[in-house]
Design a protein around this motif. Sequence first.
Motif, mmCIF file in Angstrom:
data_model
loop_
_atom_site.group_PDB
_atom_site.id
_atom_site.type_symbol
_atom_site.label_atom_id
_atom_site.label_comp_id
_atom_site.label_asym_id
_atom_site.label_seq_id
_atom_site.Cartn_x
_atom_site.Cartn_y
_atom_site.Cartn_z
ATOM 1 N N ALA A 1 3.947 -7.841 -6.219
ATOM 2 C CA ALA A 1 3.690 -7.875 -4.969
ATOM 3 C C ALA A 1 4.362 -6.404 -4.253
ATOM 4 O O ALA A 1 3.683 -5.526 -3.702
ATOM 5 N N GLN A 2 5.455 -6.553 -4.658
ATOM 6 C CA GLN A 2 6.218 -5.197 -4.067
ATOM 7 C C GLN A 2 5.727 -4.180 -4.856
ATOM 8 O O GLN A 2 5.815 -3.071 -3.868
ATOM 9 N N GLN A 3 5.453 -3.888 -5.891
ATOM 10 C CA GLN A 3 5.117 -2.785 -6.467
ATOM 11 C C GLN A 3 3.556 -2.271 -5.872
ATOM 12 O O GLN A 3 3.702 -1.107 -5.572
ATOM 13 N N LEU A 4 2.983 -3.216 -5.767
ATOM 14 C CA LEU A 4 1.601 -2.946 -5.116
ATOM 15 C C LEU A 4 1.656 -2.421 -3.600
ATOM 16 O O LEU A 4 1.019 -1.422 -3.393
ATOM 17 N N ALA A 5 2.722 -3.121 -2.882
ATOM 18 C CA ALA A 5 2.782 -2.520 -1.665
ATOM 19 C C ALA A 5 3.364 -1.155 -1.534
ATOM 20 O O ALA A 5 3.044 -0.213 -0.946
ATOM 21 N N THR A 6 4.305 -0.946 -2.622
ATOM 22 C CA THR A 6 4.819 0.492 -2.676
ATOM 23 C C THR A 6 3.897 1.429 -3.002
ATOM 24 O O THR A 6 3.691 2.713 -2.580
ATOM 25 N N GLU A 7 2.664 1.101 -4.006
ATOM 26 C CA GLU A 7 1.559 2.014 -4.541
ATOM 27 C C GLU A 7 0.608 2.369 -3.405
ATOM 28 O O GLU A 7 0.176 3.088 -3.278
ATOM 29 N N ALA A 8 0.520 1.001 -2.458
ATOM 30 C CA ALA A 8 -0.537 1.278 -1.426
ATOM 31 C C ALA A 8 -0.336 2.397 -0.511
ATOM 32 O O ALA A 8 0.739 2.581 0.003
ATOM 33 N N GLY A 9 -1.454 3.175 -0.156
ATOM 34 C CA GLY A 9 -1.416 4.197 0.575
ATOM 35 C C GLY A 9 -1.471 3.532 2.309
ATOM 36 O O GLY A 9 -1.673 2.271 2.407
ATOM 37 N N PRO A 10 -1.673 4.377 3.197
ATOM 38 C CA PRO A 10 -1.716 3.947 4.608
ATOM 39 C C PRO A 10 -2.776 3.047 4.799
ATOM 40 O O PRO A 10 -3.873 3.359 4.479
ATOM 41 N N GLN A 11 -2.684 2.048 5.528
ATOM 42 C CA GLN A 11 -3.868 1.092 5.800
ATOM 43 C C GLN A 11 -4.565 0.314 4.597
ATOM 44 O O GLN A 11 -5.597 -0.066 4.573
ATOM 45 N N LEU A 12 -3.934 0.517 3.653
ATOM 46 C CA LEU A 12 -4.582 -0.151 2.342
ATOM 47 C C LEU A 12 -4.005 -1.459 1.755
ATOM 48 O O LEU A 12 -2.651 -1.579 1.945
ATOM 49 N N ILE A 13 -4.473 -2.393 1.233
ATOM 50 C CA ILE A 13 -4.013 -3.429 0.715
ATOM 51 C C ILE A 13 -4.380 -3.376 -0.631
ATOM 52 O O ILE A 13 -5.688 -3.682 -1.178
ATOM 53 N N LEU A 14 -3.512 -3.456 -1.794
ATOM 54 C CA LEU A 14 -3.679 -3.445 -3.064
ATOM 55 C C LEU A 14 -3.508 -4.939 -3.650
ATOM 56 O O LEU A 14 -2.449 -5.552 -3.257
ATOM 57 N N THR A 15 -4.269 -5.468 -4.579
ATOM 58 C CA THR A 15 -3.951 -6.684 -5.238
ATOM 59 C C THR A 15 -4.234 -6.820 -6.639
ATOM 60 O O THR A 15 -4.283 -5.837 -7.260
ATOM 61 N N SER A 16 -3.437 -7.856 -7.058
ATOM 62 C CA SER A 16 -3.342 -7.979 -8.736
ATOM 63 C C SER A 16 -4.773 -8.148 -8.997
ATOM 64 O O SER A 16 -5.799 -8.797 -8.359
ATOM 65 N N GLN A 17 -4.754 -8.484 -10.267
ATOM 66 C CA GLN A 17 -6.006 -8.892 -10.853
ATOM 67 C C GLN A 17 -6.122 -10.200 -10.668
ATOM 68 O O GLN A 17 -7.440 -10.901 -10.738
ATOM 69 N N THR A 18 -5.094 -11.178 -10.654
ATOM 70 C CA THR A 18 -5.157 -12.445 -10.259
ATOM 71 C C THR A 18 -5.751 -12.894 -9.041
ATOM 72 O O THR A 18 -6.683 -13.503 -8.928
ATOM 73 N N ILE A 19 -5.678 -11.960 -8.093
ATOM 74 C CA ILE A 19 -6.141 -12.250 -6.816
ATOM 75 C C ILE A 19 -7.541 -11.896 -6.653
ATOM 76 O O ILE A 19 -8.429 -12.516 -6.299
ATOM 77 N N TYR A 20 -7.904 -10.872 -7.474
ATOM 78 C CA TYR A 20 -9.268 -10.541 -7.443
ATOM 79 C C TYR A 20 -10.080 -11.401 -8.274
ATOM 80 O O TYR A 20 -11.231 -11.793 -7.828
ATOM 81 N N ASP A 21 -9.741 -11.878 -9.509
ATOM 82 C CA ASP A 21 -10.309 -12.825 -10.289
ATOM 83 C C ASP A 21 -10.402 -14.278 -9.442
ATOM 84 O O ASP A 21 -11.737 -14.749 -9.340
ATOM 85 N N ARG A 22 -9.789 -14.421 -8.326
ATOM 86 C CA ARG A 22 -10.094 -15.648 -7.670
ATOM 87 C C ARG A 22 -10.989 -15.704 -6.502
ATOM 88 O O ARG A 22 -11.548 -16.277 -5.937
ATOM 89 N N LEU A 23 -11.028 -14.333 -5.759
ATOM 90 C CA LEU A 23 -11.505 -13.979 -4.772
ATOM 91 C C LEU A 23 -12.765 -12.933 -4.604
ATOM 92 O O LEU A 23 -13.410 -12.763 -3.613
ATOM 93 N N TYR A 24 -13.012 -12.436 -5.827
ATOM 94 C CA TYR A 24 -14.209 -11.516 -5.831
ATOM 95 C C TYR A 24 -15.435 -11.886 -5.234
ATOM 96 O O TYR A 24 -16.264 -10.896 -4.822
ATOM 97 N N GLU A 25 -15.716 -13.024 -5.227
ATOM 98 C CA GLU A 25 -16.925 -13.393 -4.731
ATOM 99 C C GLU A 25 -17.026 -13.501 -3.298
ATOM 100 O O GLU A 25 -18.143 -13.562 -2.466
#
Length: 176
Positions: free
Chosen positions: A119-143
């Motif tokens: 989660a910390q790595q994702l936040a570090t990679e995220a640009g301004p006003q962006l929210i990055l998620t892991s594959q795990t979150i995507y798999d659960r919520l893509y619908e």
Amino acid sequence: RIGGVAELAQKKGAQEVAALLQDLLTDINEVAIQYDVEQLPAPGQQLLAVCGLSTPYLDHSRRMVDFALAVRTLLQRLNTRHSAQLTLHGGLHSGAFSGSVVRTPRLSYELWGESVTVAQQLATEAGPQLILTSQTIYDRLYEQYAFQPARAEPKAGQRTPAAPWLLLNAKNEGGA
């Protein structure tokens, strides 16, 4: 993580920035209560939050996504009202972690492990006003939410890219 605080402090007085940040943190706390998300102590302008720690929820991933989207909206409104340019750099992941209670009378937790690191790595990679998620979150919520693939190259010592999915919005909000 909240970005742009140092830049804002250069443009506005210390008292004005402190009041603005206090208002923001109060608003974030109200949103956290709405989604039953717990905020944990974090250094600087970092925001560490978790759902399901004290009270388990089957929909903890959805609650965290809704919380992150609401915080982004709060920042956008605050920026408009105060002619500021504060930014959210969000990272969401779900998984096992280790933790302990570090003080009382009010329970406070210290969390660590691969899930926290992701989660910390994702936040570090995220640009301004962006929210990055892991594959795990995507798999659960893509619908339920609109995502698009995020391009990320593995950093030294990482086995996989840190930021596979960019969270756009809830599908019922339009745009997807």
